[in-house]
Design an enzyme around this catalytic site. Structure first.
Site, PDB file in Angstrom:
ATOM      1  N   GLU A  38      -7.183  17.997   5.662  1.00  0.00           N
ATOM      2  CA  GLU A  38      -5.991  17.164   5.755  1.00  0.00           C
ATOM      3  C   GLU A  38      -4.891  17.786   4.902  1.00  0.00           C
ATOM      4  O   GLU A  38      -5.160  18.505   3.935  1.00  0.00           O
ATOM      5  CB  GLU A  38      -6.295  15.752   5.240  1.00  0.00           C
ATOM      6  CG  GLU A  38      -7.364  15.037   6.045  1.00  0.00           C
ATOM      7  CD  GLU A  38      -7.489  13.568   5.653  1.00  0.00           C
ATOM      8  OE1 GLU A  38      -7.279  12.716   6.526  1.00  0.00           O
ATOM      9  OE2 GLU A  38      -7.804  13.265   4.484  1.00  0.00           O
ATOM     10  N   ASN A  51      -0.025   5.662   0.187  1.00  0.00           N
ATOM     11  CA  ASN A  51      -0.909   6.819   0.026  1.00  0.00           C
ATOM     12  C   ASN A  51      -0.094   8.108  -0.008  1.00  0.00           C
ATOM     13  O   ASN A  51       0.769   8.204  -0.901  1.00  0.00           O
ATOM     14  CB  ASN A  51      -2.131   6.797   0.952  1.00  0.00           C
ATOM     15  CG  ASN A  51      -1.892   6.758   2.427  1.00  0.00           C
ATOM     16  OD1 ASN A  51      -1.393   5.788   2.955  1.00  0.00           O
ATOM     17  ND2 ASN A  51      -2.271   7.798   3.135  1.00  0.00           N
ATOM     18  N   ASP A  52      -0.309   9.059   0.855  1.00  0.00           N
ATOM     19  CA  ASP A  52       0.211  10.417   0.655  1.00  0.00           C
ATOM     20  C   ASP A  52       1.719  10.504   0.398  1.00  0.00           C
ATOM     21  O   ASP A  52       2.503   9.826   1.068  1.00  0.00           O
ATOM     22  CB  ASP A  52      -0.018  11.273   1.910  1.00  0.00           C
ATOM     23  CG  ASP A  52      -1.390  11.123   2.502  1.00  0.00           C
ATOM     24  OD1 ASP A  52      -2.255  10.484   1.891  1.00  0.00           O
ATOM     25  OD2 ASP A  52      -1.593  11.644   3.614  1.00  0.00           O
ATOM     26  N   ARG A  75      -3.722  16.733  12.452  1.00  0.00           N
ATOM     27  CA  ARG A  75      -2.628  15.999  11.801  1.00  0.00           C
ATOM     28  C   ARG A  75      -2.112  16.710  10.548  1.00  0.00           C
ATOM     29  O   ARG A  75      -2.788  17.570  10.006  1.00  0.00           O
ATOM     30  CB  ARG A  75      -3.103  14.604  11.407  1.00  0.00           C
ATOM     31  CG  ARG A  75      -4.297  14.606  10.467  1.00  0.00           C
ATOM     32  CD  ARG A  75      -4.731  13.191  10.137  1.00  0.00           C
ATOM     33  NE  ARG A  75      -5.942  13.164   9.344  1.00  0.00           N
ATOM     34  CZ  ARG A  75      -7.172  13.159   9.852  1.00  0.00           C
ATOM     35  NH1 ARG A  75      -7.341  13.176  11.168  1.00  0.00           N
ATOM     36  NH2 ARG A  75      -8.216  13.139   9.062  1.00  0.00           N
ATOM     37  N   ASP A  76      -0.948  16.249  10.107  1.00  0.00           N
ATOM     38  CA  ASP A  76      -0.301  16.647   8.856  1.00  0.00           C
ATOM     39  C   ASP A  76       0.341  18.029   9.024  1.00  0.00           C
ATOM     40  O   ASP A  76      -0.271  18.929   9.591  1.00  0.00           O
ATOM     41  CB  ASP A  76      -1.277  16.621   7.667  1.00  0.00           C
ATOM     42  CG  ASP A  76      -2.039  15.293   7.599  1.00  0.00           C
ATOM     43  OD1 ASP A  76      -1.517  14.297   8.133  1.00  0.00           O
ATOM     44  OD2 ASP A  76      -3.161  15.276   7.049  1.00  0.00           O
ATOM     45  N   SER A 112       1.195  11.539   8.006  1.00  0.00           N
ATOM     46  CA  SER A 112       1.862  12.456   7.073  1.00  0.00           C
ATOM     47  C   SER A 112       2.625  13.598   7.741  1.00  0.00           C
ATOM     48  O   SER A 112       2.280  14.040   8.841  1.00  0.00           O
ATOM     49  CB  SER A 112       0.834  13.031   6.107  1.00  0.00           C
ATOM     50  OG  SER A 112       0.488  12.031   5.184  1.00  0.00           O
ATOM     51  N   TRP A 123       0.809  -1.220   0.000  1.00  0.00           N
ATOM     52  CA  TRP A 123       0.000   0.000   0.000  1.00  0.00           C
ATOM     53  C   TRP A 123       0.842   1.270   0.000  1.00  0.00           C
ATOM     54  O   TRP A 123       1.811   1.379   0.749  1.00  0.00           O
ATOM     55  CB  TRP A 123      -0.875  -0.003   1.251  1.00  0.00           C
ATOM     56  CG  TRP A 123      -1.623   1.262   1.486  1.00  0.00           C
ATOM     57  CD1 TRP A 123      -1.210   2.321   2.233  1.00  0.00           C
ATOM     58  CD2 TRP A 123      -2.910   1.615   0.968  1.00  0.00           C
ATOM     59  NE1 TRP A 123      -2.172   3.305   2.217  1.00  0.00           N
ATOM     60  CE2 TRP A 123      -3.234   2.894   1.442  1.00  0.00           C
ATOM     61  CE3 TRP A 123      -3.840   0.952   0.144  1.00  0.00           C
ATOM     62  CZ2 TRP A 123      -4.428   3.542   1.134  1.00  0.00           C
ATOM     63  CZ3 TRP A 123      -5.026   1.599  -0.164  1.00  0.00           C
ATOM     64  CH2 TRP A 123      -5.305   2.875   0.334  1.00  0.00           C
ATOM     65  N   GLN A 165       3.454   7.539   2.579  1.00  0.00           N
ATOM     66  CA  GLN A 165       2.689   6.741   3.531  1.00  0.00           C
ATOM     67  C   GLN A 165       2.607   5.311   2.987  1.00  0.00           C
ATOM     68  O   GLN A 165       2.185   5.106   1.837  1.00  0.00           O
ATOM     69  CB  GLN A 165       1.286   7.329   3.704  1.00  0.00           C
ATOM     70  CG  GLN A 165       1.285   8.707   4.347  1.00  0.00           C
ATOM     71  CD  GLN A 165       1.414   8.628   5.862  1.00  0.00           C
ATOM     72  OE1 GLN A 165       0.436   8.380   6.566  1.00  0.00           O
ATOM     73  NE2 GLN A 165       2.627   8.838   6.373  1.00  0.00           N
TER      74      GLN A 165
END
Ligand code: DQQ
Length: 473
Positions: A206, A30-31, A150-151, A92, A28, A47
């Site tokens: 986000e 993601n970001d 977050r982030d 992230s 997997w 991620q």
């Protein structure tokens, strides 16, 4: 230990797996995270769940590139620490240069609680030591949702560090919260850098990314529940950002959580996560999920919007080339381009509308025309769309039409720059607008390219096609 190349080789036979868009060796992604050019090398962190092709306990994967195009896998950079504030995931964040020390701010997840954590590297971004005082911020400020916090986007002004964190202000909307610090470890909350209105820009923001562009500032956000990323252009004064204009970063329905870096040439470059368009079962069976967009260079437009163009370095991947010019396209004939077969091609096409009501291009087309993915420009509605209703015969795949407004001035041509990379179709229209989507053709012979016009004739002024090579070193 499995080394990434072995993992990549194991999945290389998969006809849907892109080979010039970045993706994790397996499992997997993601970001994009921690984007930085360090001592000449571009670093892309992401991620990553190394255990399965689904979101789960998240690590930071890592790769590096000398030219922004060819990538080399590096070992996982950051892993959750049992009993630490990031025990359930390293979410992230970003990396900054703290006087020669690469320093990372990321979100530690423990249970449902999200808190900012810091790590530094002493070996050129390969391995990271977590700060013993983590988390560097104990809790979200009062009045802010404690579990939507977050982030990180961090920058320096004069001698002070500033940080924007994504969040939600209950009953109001998404927000980017502004903090300051003299040393990246002790943070003082100031106020929201910017607050949205839930009905317009979602309830949670986000991945805020804040940067100057031309004479203005840009705040990129990925709002829940919109499932797309937006950019706000405006002014930054007294440590508050006032948006004056808003746009969608990509209207294809598959681009999310982008992050930018300023490279050593001063360019603002963006990567985003392209999520899948097929069932979770299909993703798990494939053994991989999630792809990075191509690098996009941002620039300010005369009308205050942001323009997105593919990084010119991508031309290094071009192989065999074909060109046609001056074709009249009418509804009566299917203009299948001869000798063009490919699931990894780059296409640059320029159309004059003529009197056609709609026109465009089909790719990943089967010889009998039963399967194809269509890019269409509708003149009356001034919309550009990607149409996936015939992209595959599997009921498990998404079959929809996505798009957005593209106003063409009188006599202005439609210029499409299309990157087809197996299950990715990434389109740049008129050098400023993006549509990115994912397709999973069922037939191995869905490799053709064709042109079409409806309700009249259009002129294809020119089309250039290149085969595209792999990005893996
Ligand atoms: N995904 C991350 C979060 C971010 C979200 C977790 C966006 O940090 O808010 O992987 O995709």
């Amino acid at each position: 230990m499995t080394i990434p190349n072995e993992q990549r080789n194991r999945l290389a036979h998969d006809p849907h797996r892109p080979h010039y868009h970045f993706l994790a060796p397996a499992s997997w992604l993601n970001d994009p995270n921690g984007l930085i050019q360090w001592r000449g090398q571009y670093h892309l962190f992401y991620q990553h769940n190394p255990d399965a092709a689904r979101f789960g306990k998240i690590y930071w994967g890592h790769a590096t590139s000398a030219d922004l195009v060819h990538w080399q896998d590096l070992p996982i950079a950051l892993a959750p620490t049992p009993d630490g504030p990031d025990a359930d995931g390293c979410w992230s964040g970003c990396i900054v240069d703290d006087d020669g020390v690469p320093t990372m701010l990321y979100t530690g997840l423990r249970g449902r609680v999200q808190r900012p954590c810091l790590a530094t590297s002493a070996d050129g971004l390969l391995t990271w030591t977590k700060y013993p005082g983590n988390p560097v911020i104990a809790a979200a400020p009062l009045g802010v949702d404690q579990i939507e916090f977050r982030d990180h986007c961090v920058w320096k002004e004069n001698d002070m560090w500033y940080q924007a964190i994504g969040s939600r202000i209950p009953d109001i909307g998404g927000a980017a919260l502004l903090y300051r610090s003299p040393n990246l470890r002790d943070w003082e909350y100031m106020h929201p850098l910017c607050t949205g209105v839930a009905s317009e820009t979602g309830t949670i923001w986000e991945c805020p990314d804040f940067f100057p562009l031309g004479d203005a500032h840009v705040l990129a956000i990925s709002p829940i529940p919109l499932r797309k990323s937006l950019y706000l252009v405006g002014s930054y004064a007294d440590h508050r950002f006032t948006p004056e204009r808003m746009g969608e970063i990509d209207v294809g329905g598959h681009f999310y959580a982008p992050q930018t870096l300023r490279d050593e040439r001063g360019r603002r470059i963006m990567f985003g996560w392209l999520w899948e368009g097929r069932s979770e079962a299909a993703q798990l069976a494939a053994g991989w999920a999630g792809v990075m967009s191509l690098p996009r260079v941002l620039s300010p437009r005369h009308d205050g919007r942001v323009s997105f163009a593919p990084a010119p370095e991508l031309a290094a991947l071009r192989g065999a080339h074909r060109r046609w010019a001056g074709l009249q396209i009418t509804y009566a004939s299917a203009h299948v381009l001869p000798e063009i077969q490919g699931d990894s091609v780059e296409i640059v096409a320029e159309f004059a509308a003529g009197d056609a009501a709609a026109f465009g291009l089909d790719m990943r087309r089967s010889p009998d025309g039963a399967e194809y993915t269509r890019i269409v420009y509708d003149r009356a509605r001034q919309r550009i769309e990607i149409d996936r209703r015939r992209s595959s015969s599997s009921a498990e795949d998404q079959h929809d039409v996505q798009g957005g407004m593209l106003e063409l001035a009188d006599g202005e041509a439609l210029r499409l720059h299309i990157f087809v990379d197996r299950s990715v179709v990434e389109v740049f229209a008129n050098d400023h607008m993006c549509l990115t989507s994912r397709v999973y053709p069922s037939r191995p012979d869905s490799l053709g390219v064709a042109l079409f016009a409806q309700g009249g004739a259009a002129e294809l002024r020119s089309i250039d096609l290149w085969e595209v090579g792999s990005i893996w070193l």
